[in-house]
Design an enzyme around this catalytic site. Structure first.
Site, PDB file in Angstrom:
ATOM      1  N   HIS A 648     -79.368  10.943  67.562  1.00  0.00           N
ATOM      2  CA  HIS A 648     -79.616  12.003  68.532  1.00  0.00           C
ATOM      3  C   HIS A 648     -80.768  12.871  68.043  1.00  0.00           C
ATOM      4  CE1 HIS A 648     -76.468  13.545  65.750  1.00  0.00           C
ATOM      5  NE2 HIS A 648     -77.172  14.664  65.804  1.00  0.00           N
ATOM      6  N   TYR A 664     -78.628  16.787  71.215  1.00  0.00           N
ATOM      7  CA  TYR A 664     -78.468  16.038  72.462  1.00  0.00           C
ATOM      8  C   TYR A 664     -78.872  14.588  72.251  1.00  0.00           C
ATOM      9  CZ  TYR A 664     -78.191  20.618  74.754  1.00  0.00           C
ATOM     10  OH  TYR A 664     -77.827  21.884  75.119  1.00  0.00           O
ATOM     11  N   THR A 665     -78.264  13.730  73.067  1.00  0.00           N
ATOM     12  CA  THR A 665     -78.654  12.321  73.085  1.00  0.00           C
ATOM     13  C   THR A 665     -79.324  12.021  74.419  1.00  0.00           C
ATOM     14  OG1 THR A 665     -76.738  11.736  71.728  1.00  0.00           O
ATOM     15  CG2 THR A 665     -77.865   9.942  72.888  1.00  0.00           C
ATOM     16  N   CYS A 838     -66.983  11.549  71.071  1.00  0.00           N
ATOM     17  CA  CYS A 838     -67.934  12.632  71.294  1.00  0.00           C
ATOM     18  C   CYS A 838     -67.366  13.544  72.383  1.00  0.00           C
ATOM     19  CB  CYS A 838     -69.308  12.109  71.713  1.00  0.00           C
ATOM     20  SG  CYS A 838     -70.565  13.408  71.782  1.00  0.00           S
TER      21      CYS A 838
END
Length: 865
Positions: A648, A664-665, A838
């Site tokens: 990420h 964030y991904t 997640c």
């Protein structure tokens, strides 16, 4: 068409501008450096590494042009050779000397002498050197085209000072005037004194306007500009204008100081070592004294977008600067839209000359062009070139030299036309490079890797490339720390920077140094989150990410205080002592040698794990009332995102003057050249619950097209390599079945991993996903996940659970995730299973991980994003 103008700003207007551009404090760029005491403007981009113990910086061309004809002192480029001296106006003196006479003046006496005010453009000899370094690295700072500035300088004419020691004309014993700065200005080179010189005939010539300045833009000099005293030689390069001036000597001979002999030469096409062996540095024919002719485009700005309306009357005004040295006037500027075959005249304005018809200031030029001509540009570029009153003009291509000086090739801005979904288009403009450590520009992001087209072939000696390779192999010097009388250890930033490896990690937080090596296996966010900051001052980012609890967790790893110029410890810890402290052993690694089956496409990599890179927002798509897809442009259309599957990035922004960072991904693939996409759920304020909302998501919600978001990465301890192989930290694991537990936006890393696996031929990994949300409308990537599940029914199995509301006829889970869902939906655990989670901490650590361990999963087969 050219025409002189008077001053564009009155003294009152200029002082008002100075107030507007006053620095607000020490910039994050200076954290942990010897200049920590010195406020600088945030628009001055650092181009030297912190470990070099010196500051060089420049604004962007956009910032330079926005500031107007006269440059604010805080935006004036800087090229220091060491820490800025802390000098006092009250105690500083200037000594004048000949072989038989010496006089010393204090600042009060100097200000009482006859003063001269000279408007002049100063230019660094390394202006535009970054373009040369994109071909092959050069040793000096990599300046862009903004190492040039125009100011009003006030001081004592040099000829007036020379008369006070009886020098009124050249003689056998008076051929040169030598200028010297303070002792220790440049650490590591002899006594650290910087000295250079000019011919005495020039020093005595009233037309030359050489002054010893104590004011810039009607204010006392800034420390970066030589406070309290410096030399100004209009029309020459700044290398001859000594700052923090202490001594002026009249001599029969030219200066033999190392900086005068070796730092300002434009050498023939040879490597540095070849030049040293052949004595080229001592050849006076190669000196670079008088500034050469140069120009650049500052409008359109780098990354500027202009919408094409289709209106035949739509026009755009291209603008820029041009200047020449030696008092020569810029007589014309020409613009080409076809790669240099045809040229058209621009309008040029310049400041009035001095009383001896010398033009010391830059010219500003403009060229109005129909947008249709830019769209139809044969070369997809805008080129500019200037001419001066000696009929000098700029060469069409660069000429590389080993010091990276004097680059004045025609400046080129590339034009890209981008089609929009509504059928319209925009023009996207790219400059060759960006300032500082930014990696944007059409020349690419990596030093030494630009390959010019055949028609622009630039010769670079083979030996020069070899020298760069050898320099990279050379070990760094060990910088000893010191211990004071109380036993407290003081560690220099240079020593911290030596500990920048994965198995030897030192960091600085709030002036304290920590050895985080042994903590790497324990860090909840994975070792990468720490190792990317190894050898750096990470105070600002640490504060942006961590809670007060994390500050306490640093205590066991404390090893000393960060040394500053104010730190004066009494005894050394020797270099051999430092070398005897072995790094902690790296965690055990189990590697089967599985290659990465998800390589990046060819092209320059956009991401940087050590530095935050700004990316411009180019579009926003509203997915739901609180979810958006933000698309950001990379440095160029050929740049590759460069994020391994499973990793990420950290996104950063200033919110209420405080740095905020979040992980964030992206949902985009590396194959999407020139851009990346983030799927973000906005957490709006809730007054009833006293919730102020998500700082980062609210910031992104407020972003306008063209605004920048800073991104740093890759980060993370999980990486999927293909065919079931994945890395959990340093350990490689094989899993034919992968179960996934996601909550809300926690689906994005799962989506990235699933996409990656499904694009690898013969990858037979099966995915079981439980995805928790509050309602049907909250499900992110719903259509995309359904499409993949239909296309790959044997490989992707989805189970949704909705906690607040369910649509009519809902047949899947209701409420929050339960252990029973795990038992009923997931396959029984075996050695080929792995689990990924997640979402909210409660879902992961209070529920998910304990339930997985009840099923038989071990830590090395549980991956937490």
């Amino acid at each position: 068409m050219t025409g002189p103008i008077g001053f564009l700003e009155t003294e009152e207007q200029l002082l008002a501008k100075e107030t507007l551009y006053a620095p607000t404090g020490v910039t994050p760029d200076d954290a942990g450096t010897c200049d920590l005491w010195l406020p600088r403007h945030h628009g001055l981009h650092r181009i030297t590494e912190k470990r070099e113990r010196k500051f060089s910086g420049e604004p962007s061309l956009a910032e330079l042009s926005d500031a107007g004809y006269l440059t604010p002192t805080t935006l004036h480029y800087v090229d220091n050779k060491g820490p800025v001296p802390r000098l006092s106006d009250k105690s500083h003196t200037l000594t004048l000397a000949t072989n038989n006479r010496t006089r010393t003046f204090n600042m009060r006496q100097l200000r009482r002498m006859r003063a001269a005010t000279v408007p002049a453009t100063l230019v660094c000899s390394a202006n535009r050197s970054k373009e040369l370094s994109m071909l092959q690295a050069t040793p000096g700072p990599n300046f862009g085209p903004a190492a040039v500035a125009t100011s009003i300088w006030t001081g004592v004419p040099l000829r007036v000072l020379l008369r006070k020691i009886g020098v009124t004309k050249p003689s056998e014993g008076a051929q040169f005037v030598l200028f010297r700065g303070p002792k220790g200005e440049a650490p590591g080179k002899g006594d650290g004194m910087v000295e250079t010189c000019i011919p005495i005939a020039m020093a005595l010539d009233p037309a030359s306007d050489v002054i010893v300045a104590y004011k810039q833009n009607y204010k006392p000099l800034l420390p970066d500009q030589g406070f309290p005293l410096r030399v100004v030689v209009p029309g020459w390069v700044c290398a001859r204008m000594v700052k923090w001036l202490t001594t002026i000597t009249v001599s029969q001979f030219e200066s033999e100081n190392v900086f005068h002999l070796f730092d300002n030469k434009i050498l023939p096409n040879m490597s540095r070592m070849q030049a040293l062996k052949q004595g080229a540095f001592l050849n006076p024919e190669y000196k670079y004294d008088v500034a050469n002719l140069n120009s650049a485009v500052w409008s359109p700005k780098h990354d500027e977008l202009v919408k094409v309306t289709g209106d035949e009357g739509q026009r755009y005004t291209v603008q820029g600067y041009a200047h020449s040295g030696g008092g020569r006037r810029v007589t014309r500027v020409e613009v080409s839209l076809d790669g240099g075959s045809q040229w058209e005249l621009a309008n040029v304005t310049c400041a009035a000359p001095n009383r001896h018809a010398k033009f010391w200031c830059w010219s500003i030029w403009s060229f109005a062009v129909p947008i249709s001509k830019l769209v139809k540009s044969a070369s997809k570029s805008i080129k500019c070139r200037a001419w001066d009153d000696s009929n000098n003009t700029q060469p069409s291509h660069m000429s590389w030299n080993c010091l990276g000086l004097g680059n004045n090739a025609q400046f080129t801005v590339k034009i890209n036309q981008i089609s929009l979904p509504d059928g319209s288009s925009v023009l996207h403009f790219e400059h060759p490079t960006e300032p500082g450590f930014k990696s944007g520009g059409w020349m690419g992001g990596l030093v030494g890797e630009y390959k010019p087209p055949a028609e622009e072939a630039v010769a670079v000696p083979v030996a020069a490339a070899a020298e760069v390779v050898e320099a990279k192999k050379a070990p760094k010097a060990v910088v000893a720390s010191k211990v004071d009388a109380s036993g407290k250890r003081f560690i220099s930033m240079a020593e911290v920077e030596l500990h920048d490896k994965e198995d030897d990690v030192w960091i600085v937080v709030a002036g304290k140094v920590y050895d985080a090596t042994k903590y790497l296996p324990e860090h909840p966010g994975g070792a990468d989150s720490i190792t990317i900051n190894a050898g750096t001052d990470t105070t600002e980012e640490f504060e942006a990410i961590h809670s007060k609890k994390a500050w306490k967790q640093l205590d066991p790893w404390y090893i000393g205080e960060l040394a500053t110029d104010d730190t004066e410890p009494s005894s050394d810890v020797t270099a051999s002592d430092a070398a005897q402290s072995p790094p902690a052993p790296a965690p055990a690694v189990v590697v089967t040698g599985q290659p990465d089956l998800l390589p990046f496409p060819a092209g320059p990599i956009a991401l940087n794990a050590k530095k935050r890179i700004p990316f411009k927002l180019i579009s926003r798509e509203d997915v739901s009332w609180n979810s958006r897809i933000y698309t950001y442009a990379l440095q160029s259309k050929t740049h590759v995102w460069g994020l391994p599957v499973g990793k990420h990035v950290m996104c950063a922004a200033k919110v209420d003057d405080k740095l905020v960072m979040r992980a964030y991904t992206p949902i985009s693939k590396n194959e999407e050249l020139g851009q990346f996409r983030l799927l973000i759920k906005t957490y709006f304020p809730d007054k009833e619950r006293g919730d102020s909302g998500g700082a980062m998501t609210m910031h992104m919600e407020s972003m306008k097209i063209g605004d920048e978001l800073e991104v740093k990465g890759p980060i993370g301890h999980i990486q999927y390599k293909g065919k079931g192989y994945w890395m959990n930290g340093k350990e490689e694991v094989f899993s034919s079945k992968m179960i996934m537990i996601a909550g809300g936006t926690g689906i994005t890393p799962m989506w990235q991993l699933i996409q990656g696996a499904l694009q690898v031929p013969d990858d037979k990994t099966v995915f079981y996903v439980i995805y928790a949300n509050q309602s049907w409308d909250d499900i992110l990537l719903r259509d995309e996940l359904e499409d993949l599940a239909k296309k790959y029914p044997d490989r992707l199995k989805m189970w949704h659970t909705l906690s607040r509301s369910q649509p009519a006829g809902w047949k899947q889970g209701t409420g929050r995730i339960t252990e029973r869902m795990f038992q009923e939906f997931f396959p029984k655990h075996d050695q080929d299973c792995a689990a990924f989670l997640c979402g909210p901490d409660g879902m992961i650590y209070d529920c998910g991980v304990p339930w997985l361990k009840n099923m038989g999963y071990t830590d090395n087969r549980i991956g937490i994003f």
